[in-house]
Design a protein around this motif. Structure first.
Motif, PDB file in Angstrom:
ATOM      1  N   HIS A 184       0.867  -1.175   0.000  1.00 19.89           N
ATOM      2  CA  HIS A 184       0.000   0.000   0.000  1.00 19.89           C
ATOM      3  C   HIS A 184       0.899   1.219   0.000  1.00 19.89           C
ATOM      4  O   HIS A 184       1.622   1.452   0.960  1.00 19.89           O
ATOM      5  N   ARG A 225      -2.345  -1.460  -3.637  1.00 18.58           N
ATOM      6  CA  ARG A 225      -3.200  -0.314  -3.950  1.00 18.58           C
ATOM      7  C   ARG A 225      -2.500   0.986  -3.585  1.00 18.58           C
ATOM      8  O   ARG A 225      -1.587   1.007  -2.763  1.00 18.58           O
ATOM      9  N   GLU A 270      -7.609   4.057  -3.474  1.00 17.26           N
ATOM     10  CA  GLU A 270      -7.848   3.175  -4.627  1.00 17.26           C
ATOM     11  C   GLU A 270      -8.267   1.813  -4.108  1.00 17.26           C
ATOM     12  O   GLU A 270      -8.010   1.486  -2.952  1.00 17.26           O
TER      13      GLU A 270
END
Length: 132
Positions: free
Chosen positions: A59, A91, A95
């Motif tokens: 992330h 991500r 998102e």
């Protein structure tokens, strides 16, 4: 030092999110691989329909193609070490999670294809259910 601990916190939180999402969709219990930073291993350890996979979670604020390439390399190296299939779930901020897997997991046209393919999180869960 602060950046490192902040990014670890962000990573741990993404791991917990993915654990919960996979549990919701597949009913499978996963646990964080707490030895990951010492052994350089994959992030999540699965059982049942996910036991074949070495799952790496990322992330980042902003995801770029070069980061994805780096992460995929890390995922495949780690998976190779434990003889499992690499899965990268990643991500950017605000998102949805995306999943990168070897094309051959999709089958059909991708039979035998080791090159990575990006699919949605839901598609990954569908594939896992179909394999089981």
């Amino acid at each position: 030092l602060l950046m490192g601990s902040l990014s670890r916190t962000k990573g741990a939180s993404a791991e917990r999110q993915v654990i919960n999402l996979l549990h919701e969709q597949l009913g499978v219990k996963l646990k964080r691989n707490l030895m990951q930073s010492f052994e350089g291993g994959h992030d999540l350890q699965g059982e049942g329909c996910l036991s074949d996979f070495a799952i790496e979670i990322k992330h980042y604020a902003k995801v770029s193609n070069s980061l994805i390439k780096q992460w995929w390399l890390q995922a495949t190296e780690q998976a190779g070490r434990v003889n499992k299939l690499p899965v990268l779930i990643y991500r950017g901020d605000r998102e949805d999670f995306k999943v990168m897997i070897e094309g051959r997991l999709i089958g059909g046209l991708f039979e035998g294809e080791l090159a990575p393919v990006n699919i949605t999180f839901d598609s990954f869960c569908y594939l896992v259910r179909e394999r089981a």
